[in-house]
Scaffold this motif. Structure first.
Motif, PDB file in Angstrom:
ATOM      1  N   THR A  16       0.860  -1.188   0.000  1.00 48.37           N
ATOM      2  CA  THR A  16       0.000   0.000   0.000  1.00 48.37           C
ATOM      3  C   THR A  16       0.894   1.234   0.000  1.00 48.37           C
ATOM      4  N   VAL A  19       0.438   8.446   2.123  1.00 49.65           N
ATOM      5  CA  VAL A  19       0.962   9.807   2.046  1.00 49.65           C
ATOM      6  C   VAL A  19       0.951  10.387   3.457  1.00 49.65           C
ATOM      7  N   ILE A  59       5.118  14.593   2.188  1.00 53.97           N
ATOM      8  CA  ILE A  59       5.056  15.869   1.474  1.00 53.97           C
ATOM      9  C   ILE A  59       5.232  17.001   2.468  1.00 53.97           C
ATOM     10  N   MET A 137       1.927   9.809  -7.111  1.00 54.64           N
ATOM     11  CA  MET A 137       0.684  10.151  -6.400  1.00 54.64           C
ATOM     12  C   MET A 137      -0.468   9.248  -6.812  1.00 54.64           C
ATOM     13  N   THR A 141      -3.123   5.294  -1.764  1.00 58.69           N
ATOM     14  CA  THR A 141      -4.494   4.929  -1.420  1.00 58.69           C
ATOM     15  C   THR A 141      -4.821   5.208   0.034  1.00 58.69           C
ATOM     16  N   ASN A 142      -3.879   5.720   0.772  1.00 62.20           N
ATOM     17  CA  ASN A 142      -4.155   5.944   2.193  1.00 62.20           C
ATOM     18  C   ASN A 142      -3.358   7.144   2.675  1.00 62.20           C
ATOM     19  N   GLN A 143      -3.863   7.774   3.721  1.00 65.22           N
ATOM     20  CA  GLN A 143      -3.145   8.891   4.313  1.00 65.22           C
ATOM     21  C   GLN A 143      -2.878   8.595   5.777  1.00 65.22           C
ATOM     22  N   ILE A 144      -1.647   8.826   6.207  1.00 62.77           N
ATOM     23  CA  ILE A 144      -1.292   8.632   7.609  1.00 62.77           C
ATOM     24  C   ILE A 144      -1.687   9.880   8.374  1.00 62.77           C
ATOM     25  N   ARG A 145      -2.352   9.681   9.494  1.00 63.91           N
ATOM     26  CA  ARG A 145      -2.813  10.838  10.257  1.00 63.91           C
ATOM     27  C   ARG A 145      -1.638  11.536  10.919  1.00 63.91           C
TER      28      ARG A 145
END
Lengths: 178, 185
Positions: A16, A19, A59, A137, A141-145
């Motif tokens: 996976t 970002v 980013i 980009m 498929t997922n964003q880390i909090r």
């Protein structure tokens, strides 16, 4: 192995892409979180011998926040190997030279120094700003909090929202507003 | 697992052909007892042969029992199993009752299980009812259509309520009760 089992295997071990927005984040605290995703520690199938690490795209690494006066006090050491080749670079100097270096070194240091570490680091992408190449980009498929709340500046809040904010008290008659 | 067990075979807890579910097939195929008629260390085995061996052979018609008297050799039991395993066991200086128990172990075990390292202490043909985990298990389905990075998925949502937010909520409540309240100019 049946076709279903083969697809099941492929699904379970699929990599996976995550970002992570480094804006206003402490790189050393964030590294502890990012490390888990890079090594696959967040998965229930984790085992040191199975290759289940994920890819993380960081980013806004230019906008990281260091604690206290660490920008001035924290030094990064390098030695060329020659006599007199030692050098100490302060965090703000290093950040001016390469805005991705502090977060990269923080993540590198957070992992145990074994042979796997270099390969795990290959799965980390760091970008100083928002603009990330499309071919990277499109996999995400997922964003880390984030760990910390990103504060909003008063002049970035819309005018009418500021106007509608409750008034706690009135200024006294003799109070001189600047 | 320590280093000295590197060459130990590893396996799982298995019952061959679901043995014992419905019917039981004794996995011990053949047992060879070697002993000496005069040697002191064979005393227990000789006692076992004199007193219990005939009963053992009668109760287990599926097991072939061989006796091999060998002059001036130690007592040994060699068991062969249906899966091809062969277990060699030294019975020197063991008493009659000890040997009875060891022969019972050889009779009831499935094969050479002592020389396998169990990878797990449990085994199932159906490891998961809901299916193996995938990266999309328990994921928020909104992520499927989200354009990342998005502050909705990226911001920390586990922080306690800020004083600003609390004040705003109190203000909303007061507005509902009283109607006209002062705001910032």
């Amino acid at each position: 192995m049946s076709a279903f089992k083969r697809v099941q295997q492929w699904a379970t071990f699929a990599r996976t892409w995550h970002v992570f927005d480094c804006k206003w984040q402490d790189p050393y605290d964030s590294a502890q979180v990012i490390k888990k995703y890079l090594m696959g520690l967040h998965k229930p199938i984790y085992h040191p011998t199975n290759d289940c690490g994920d890819v993380v795209v960081c980013i806004n690494s230019r906008d990281i926040a260091l604690r206290g006066d660490e920008w001035r006090k924290r030094a990064y050491f390098h030695h060329t190997g020659y006599p007199g080749g030692a050098s100490w670079t302060l965090a703000w100097e290093l950040h001016n030279k390469d805005p991705t270096m502090i977060i990269r070194k923080a993540i590198y240091r957070s992992m145990k120094g074994n042979l796997q570490r270099r390969h795990t680091m290959e799965r980390l992408f760091i970008f100083p700003g928002e603009d990330v190449p499309q071919d990277i980009m499109q996999n995400v498929t997922n964003q880390i909090r984030q760990l910390r709340l990103v504060p909003t500046r008063l002049d970035h809040i819309p005018e009418e929202e500021v106007q509608k904010y409750p008034k706690v008290m009135d200024y006294p008659q003799d109070y001189v507003l600047k | 697992m320590s280093n000295k067990h590197l060459f130990l075979n590893s396996g799982f807890v298995r019952a061959p052909l679901q043995n014992g579910v419905g019917r039981y097939v004794c996995q011990l195929q053949r047992i060879v007892l070697k002993f000496c008629k005069t040697h002191g260390s064979c005393r227990g085995l000789r006692d076992f042969i004199e007193q219990d061996l005939v009963d053992f052979a009668k109760q287990n018609p599926g097991v072939v029992v061989y006796l091999k008297p060998r002059r001036h050799r130690g007592p040994v039991a060699v068991a062969e199993y249906l899966n091809g395993d062969r277990v060699w066991m030294n019975l020197a200086n063991k008493t009659h009752s000890e040997i009875t128990k060891w022969i019972e172990v050889l009779r009831t075990q499935q094969g050479d299980i002592a020389s396998t390292r169990l990878r797990k202490y449990q085994y199932t043909d159906h490891p998961s009812i809901q299916g193996p985990w995938t990266p999309f298990t328990f994921k928020n389905p909104e992520l499927n259509t989200a354009v990342l990075p998005d502050q909705k998925f990226g911001a920390n949502d586990r922080l306690p309520m800020s004083a600003t937010e609390q004040l705003r909520l109190m203000f909303e409540k007061q507005k509902l009760e009283e109607g006209d309240v002062k705001t910032a100019e």
